[in-house]
Write an enzyme that holds these catalytic residues in place. Structure first.
Site, short mmCIF file in Angstrom:
data_model
loop_
_atom_site.label_atom_id
_atom_site.label_comp_id
_atom_site.label_asym_id
_atom_site.label_seq_id
_atom_site.Cartn_x
_atom_site.Cartn_y
_atom_site.Cartn_z
N CYS A 130 0.86 -1.30 -0.05
CA CYS A 130 -0.18 0.01 0.21
C CYS A 130 0.90 0.99 -0.20
CB CYS A 130 -1.17 -0.09 1.22
SG CYS A 130 -2.19 1.32 1.08
N CYS A 132 -0.10 4.17 1.96
CA CYS A 132 -0.14 5.27 3.20
C CYS A 132 0.74 5.28 3.66
CB CYS A 132 -1.62 4.55 3.53
SG CYS A 132 -1.49 3.15 4.80
N CYS A 140 -3.66 6.48 0.17
CA CYS A 140 -3.48 4.99 0.00
C CYS A 140 -2.96 5.18 -1.19
CB CYS A 140 -4.45 3.89 0.20
SG CYS A 140 -4.82 4.18 1.78
N LYS A 205 -12.10 -4.81 2.56
CA LYS A 205 -11.18 -4.22 3.08
C LYS A 205 -12.55 -2.75 3.60
CE LYS A 205 -7.45 -1.57 4.72
NZ LYS A 205 -6.26 -0.91 3.87
N ARG A 215 -3.51 2.92 12.26
CA ARG A 215 -2.61 4.68 12.20
C ARG A 215 -1.27 5.86 13.22
NH1 ARG A 215 -8.30 5.88 9.01
NH2 ARG A 215 -7.97 3.91 7.66
N ARG A 227 -11.09 7.82 3.68
CA ARG A 227 -10.57 6.87 2.44
C ARG A 227 -11.82 6.02 2.45
NH1 ARG A 227 -5.31 6.22 3.96
NH2 ARG A 227 -4.05 5.69 5.97
N GLU A 243 -16.32 -7.19 -5.05
CA GLU A 243 -14.56 -7.48 -4.56
C GLU A 243 -13.86 -8.62 -4.94
OE1 GLU A 243 -12.65 -5.01 -4.63
OE2 GLU A 243 -13.82 -3.37 -3.81
N LYS A 258 -11.72 -7.91 5.89
CA LYS A 258 -11.26 -7.26 7.47
C LYS A 258 -11.58 -5.73 7.21
CE LYS A 258 -7.08 -4.15 7.85
NZ LYS A 258 -5.90 -3.04 7.02
N SER A 284 -6.17 -3.07 14.49
CA SER A 284 -5.10 -2.87 15.52
C SER A 284 -6.80 -1.95 17.12
CB SER A 284 -4.60 -1.17 15.10
OG SER A 284 -5.55 -0.70 14.39
N TYR A 323 -2.82 -9.44 15.63
CA TYR A 323 -1.47 -8.85 16.93
C TYR A 323 -1.39 -10.28 18.48
CZ TYR A 323 -2.25 -5.37 14.08
OH TYR A 323 -1.91 -4.06 13.00
C1 PBG Z 1 -3.09 0.78 4.51
C2 PBG Z 1 -3.52 -1.15 5.84
C3 PBG Z 1 -3.94 -0.72 7.01
C4 PBG Z 1 -3.99 -1.53 7.93
C5 PBG Z 1 -3.98 -2.58 7.69
N1 PBG Z 1 -2.84 -2.35 5.96
C6 PBG Z 1 -4.60 0.70 7.59
C7 PBG Z 1 -5.56 1.76 6.83
O1 PBG Z 1 -6.66 1.13 5.69
O2 PBG Z 1 -5.60 2.53 6.91
C8 PBG Z 1 -5.03 -1.94 9.22
C9 PBG Z 1 -5.10 -2.64 9.85
C10 PBG Z 1 -5.22 -2.16 11.42
O3 PBG Z 1 -5.94 -1.89 11.73
O4 PBG Z 1 -5.13 -3.50 12.04
N2 PBG Z 1 -1.23 -0.46 4.26
#
Ligand code: PBG
Length: 333
Positions: A130, A132, A140, A205, A215, A227, A243, A258, A284, A323
């Protein structure tokens, strides 16, 4: 006490008593439908520049920004817990408006892939693809006239994926949600004889509030806007199937949903419809919620962790990015 409660013989005539199979630990284990194994867990690692760096992410206790040497150390320790796959995110020092550092052969992800493959060749190394984390505006993709330009972004993603493959990645995982990126990446990999590098697409996603702590960990919050023009509307499930279908047609080997726990219905529909290797990302925010509640003494962390992961697997996820990978693997021993 009411004497009728003490009658020796039961008066209920039941042909099926479902509680029988819950009567002992051995009985429950025998009929258990869902089992977690460390093989299905993927541990995300945030790789930064420098040496000897191990900086905890404040909103994600137990998760660190790691320099390459420390990332190797963490991955090797995770192997000791039974973890066989890691997912790498890069935290470069240099960012620009087109995310050029994403495909720097000396970037943190590319360097970490090489170091990991040298130190632990059996460890599966997956890379997040990605822009970002590499753009100064935190989007992104490439921003043209206030819009994320799809096709120009795909070109940068292809370069990034190829650079990860060249470093030795086993799987590249595009997480940007641009249209057509899976096919473009597959094609570019094949052209360069990386036909054995697999693609795990973040197929469905969602535009989720649960990415907040990530982030902070990846310093990738967009400086303006959001986004919504590329990540999916949380209200949609049928669109997720479109998708996923498209990514499979374009050559994805593994498809991902996700976040995980708030989208169990989507995981289940994807698995039932396509019968494809399906991954789910316990993101996260999901992790941070459990950690925060546990730190306050409000939930039993180990039970809540295993229950969440079991639910994600029960819904249909074959692979869980979490995690909690190391803690869960240890708890399962
Ligand atoms: C983008 C990406 C994100 C996450 C994984 N890949 C962040 C986003 O889309 O803002 C989120 C993972 C998480 O929250 O643990 N590179």
């Amino acid at each position: 006490m009411n004497p009728t409660l003490h009658t020796a013989k039961s008066t209920l005539k039941l042909t099926r008593r479902l509680r029988r199979l819950r009567s002992s630990a051995a009985m429950r284990a025998m009929v258990r439908e869902t089992r977690l194994t460390p093989d299905m867990f993927v541990l995300p690692l945030f790789v930064c520049e420098g040496e000897g760096v191990r900086r905890e992410v404040s909103s994600m206790p137990g998760v660190f920004n790691l320099s390459v040497d420390e990332a190797v150390r963490e991955a090797t320790a995770a192997m000791g817990d039974g973890i066989r796959a890691v997912l790498l995110f890069g935290l470069p020092d240099e960012k620009d408006d087109i995310g050029s550092s994403a495909f720097d052969p000396e970037g943190p992800v590319q360097s970490a892939v090489r170091a990991l493959k040298a130190a632990a060749p059996e460890m599966l190394v997956i890379t997040d693809v990605c822009l970002c984390e590499y753009t100064d505006h935190g989007h992104c993709g490439i921003v043209i006239d206030d819009e994320i330009a799809n096709d120009q972004t795909v070109e940068q993603l292809v370069r990034t994926a190829v650079s990860h493959a060249a470093a030795g990645a086993d799987i590249v995982a595009p997480s940007d949600m641009m249209d057509g990126r899976v096919g473009a990446i597959r094609h570019a990999l094949d052209e360069r004889s990386f036909e054995n590098v697999a693609v795990m697409s973040y197929a469905a996603k969602y535009c989720s509030a649960f990415y907040g702590p990530f982030r902070e960990a990846a310093a990738s919050a967009p400086k303006f806007g959001d986004r919504r023009s590329h990540q999916m509307d949380p209200a949609n499930a049928l669109e997720a199937l479109r998708e996923v279908e498209q990514d499979i047609e374009e050559g994805a080997d593994i498809v991902m949903v996700k976040p995980a726990l708030p989208y169990l219905d989507v995981i289940m529909r994807v698995k039932e419809r396509f019968q494809y290797p399906t991954a789910a990302y316990q993101v996260s925010g999901e992790y941070a919620m459990l950690k925060a509640a546990a730190r306050n003494g409000w939930i039993d962390e180990q039970r809540a962790m295993l229950e969440s992961l079991t639910a994600i697997h029960r819904a249909g996820a074959d692979i869980i990015i979490t995690y909690y990978a190391r803690e869960a693997a240890r708890a399962l021993r």
